[in-house]
Enzyme design. Structure first.
Site, mmCIF file in Angstrom:
data_model
loop_
_atom_site.group_PDB
_atom_site.id
_atom_site.type_symbol
_atom_site.label_atom_id
_atom_site.label_comp_id
_atom_site.label_asym_id
_atom_site.label_seq_id
_atom_site.Cartn_x
_atom_site.Cartn_y
_atom_site.Cartn_z
ATOM 1 N N HIS A 62 5.796 4.300 5.969
ATOM 2 C CA HIS A 62 6.163 5.202 7.062
ATOM 3 C C HIS A 62 6.876 6.409 6.427
ATOM 4 O O HIS A 62 8.097 6.579 6.568
ATOM 5 C CB HIS A 62 7.074 4.461 8.054
ATOM 6 C CG HIS A 62 7.177 5.094 9.402
ATOM 7 N ND1 HIS A 62 6.556 6.281 9.733
ATOM 8 C CD2 HIS A 62 7.851 4.701 10.530
ATOM 9 C CE1 HIS A 62 6.832 6.582 10.995
ATOM 10 N NE2 HIS A 62 7.615 5.654 11.500
ATOM 11 N N ASP A 77 16.201 -2.215 10.561
ATOM 12 C CA ASP A 77 14.965 -1.994 11.330
ATOM 13 C C ASP A 77 14.670 -3.296 12.069
ATOM 14 O O ASP A 77 15.278 -4.342 11.786
ATOM 15 C CB ASP A 77 13.821 -1.622 10.356
ATOM 16 C CG ASP A 77 12.498 -1.325 11.071
ATOM 17 O OD1 ASP A 77 12.501 -1.127 12.301
ATOM 18 O OD2 ASP A 77 11.454 -1.289 10.377
ATOM 19 N N CYS A 86 15.673 3.203 12.377
ATOM 20 C CA CYS A 86 14.533 4.098 12.651
ATOM 21 C C CYS A 86 14.145 4.101 14.125
ATOM 22 O O CYS A 86 13.474 5.012 14.584
ATOM 23 C CB CYS A 86 13.355 3.695 11.789
ATOM 24 S SG CYS A 86 12.828 2.004 12.095
#
Ligand code: CP
Ligand code: NVA
Length: 305
Positions: A129, A225, A264
């Site tokens: 990502h 995350d 995130c």
């Protein structure tokens, strides 16, 4: 022509150029100054998975740059009826000036690159990502002003796209990175191998441990995350195994007093992070989310202009 499929596609100089341009574009946007650097350009955005931030920030970003973005859900495209990703890339390149894609299998990103005549941007694959990692380090740079003697502690699922890209970017920029993950979900050797040259060149301290308390000790940034990334089947087992890796008040208390908290997003409040930590003044999570817009505008200008 240049793509952004993974952090490795950008040199250290190009990463800094992206940060500087993002800063400039952010200031312009805040002052209300027009910056239509991509007037008349179109970005095709293929989504095989859901998205809030990536979809909206790319679309708004293109509008602010004077261009246009098209949201293309994979199931609404002929992709959903079996047209190949290669033919889709060939066709979309005839219409659009760039293609952003969010995919399950990273191989789809590679196939898009092989068959496209316009730049490809990876908006998340099972492996990487990069837009997120660039945003994350840009946000840290904004808040801390320097990467010198700074340590980022990642706590939780080490075996996912966000962690992989974060490690690769820290290695490239020479930022210390410590991951605290259960052995079962630690960062794969394959990713460490990709970062090997950068680690030795930059002298960055990259460590992977399984004790979260040890990892956050003296950390400047604590990052987490979701425990269950999109497309994971083994969710119940993961949640059980990752419980000791929750970012909560007790864990944060072990880090530096001015530690900043990052995620995130989307967050699963009460799992990988508690409400108390997420909503605390040390959290820069929503600045981080905003910066997706500014960093991606810089990426778009650098690749599409
Ligand atoms: N962080 C991130 O990529 O969010 P979305 O899944 O909402 O795009
Ligand atoms: N690792 C997460 C990131 C979401 C933006 C996932 O892949 O679901």
């Amino acid at each position: 022509m240049k793509h952004l499929t993974t952090i490795q596609d950008f040199t250290k100089e190009e990463i800094w150029q992206t940060f500087e341009l993002a800063k400039e574009l952010k200031e312009k946007q805040k002052r209300g100054e027009p910056h239509e650097l991509l007037r008349g350009k179109s970005l095709a955005m293929i989504f095989q998975k859901p998205s809030t931030r990536t979809r909206v920030s790319f679309e708004v970003g293109m509008t602010q740059l004077g261009g246009h973005a098209l949201y293309l859900s994979a199931s609404d495209l002929q992709l959903g009826r079996g047209e190949t990703i290669s033919d889709t890339a060939k066709v979309l390149s005839r219409y659009a000036n760039g293609i952003m894609a969010r995919v399950f299998n990273h191989q789809d990103i590679i196939d898009l690159c092989k068959n496209s005549t316009v730049p490809i941007i990876n908006g998340l694959s099972d492996k990487f990502h990069p837009c997120q990692a660039l945003t994350d380090l840009f946000t840290i740079w904004e808040h801390k002003k320097t990467f010198n003697n700074l340590t980022i502690a990642f706590i939780g699922d080490g075996d996912n796209n966000v962690t992989n890209s974060l490690l690769l970017l820290c290695a490239r920029l020479g930022v210390n990175f410590s991951a605290g993950c259960p052995k079962k979900y630690k960062i794969k050797q394959e990713i460490l191998d990709l970062a090997k040259e950068d680690i030795s060149r930059a002298n960055a301290k990259i460590e992977i441990l399984d004790n979260p308390k040890k990892v956050v000790k003296n950390a400047d940034i604590i990052y987490t995350d979701t425990w269950v990334s999109m497309g994971r089947e083994d969710s119940e087992e993961r949640i059980e195994n990752l419980k000791p890796y929750q970012v909560n008040k007790a864990l944060v208390a072990l880090a530096k007093p001015d530690v900043k908290i990052m995620h995130c997003l989307p967050a699963h409040r009460g799992q990988e992070i508690t409400d108390e930590v997420m909503d605390h003044q040390s959290s820069i999570i929503f600045d981080q989310a905003e910066n997706r817009l500014h960093i991606q505008k810089a990426i778009l200008v650098l690749l599409l202009k």
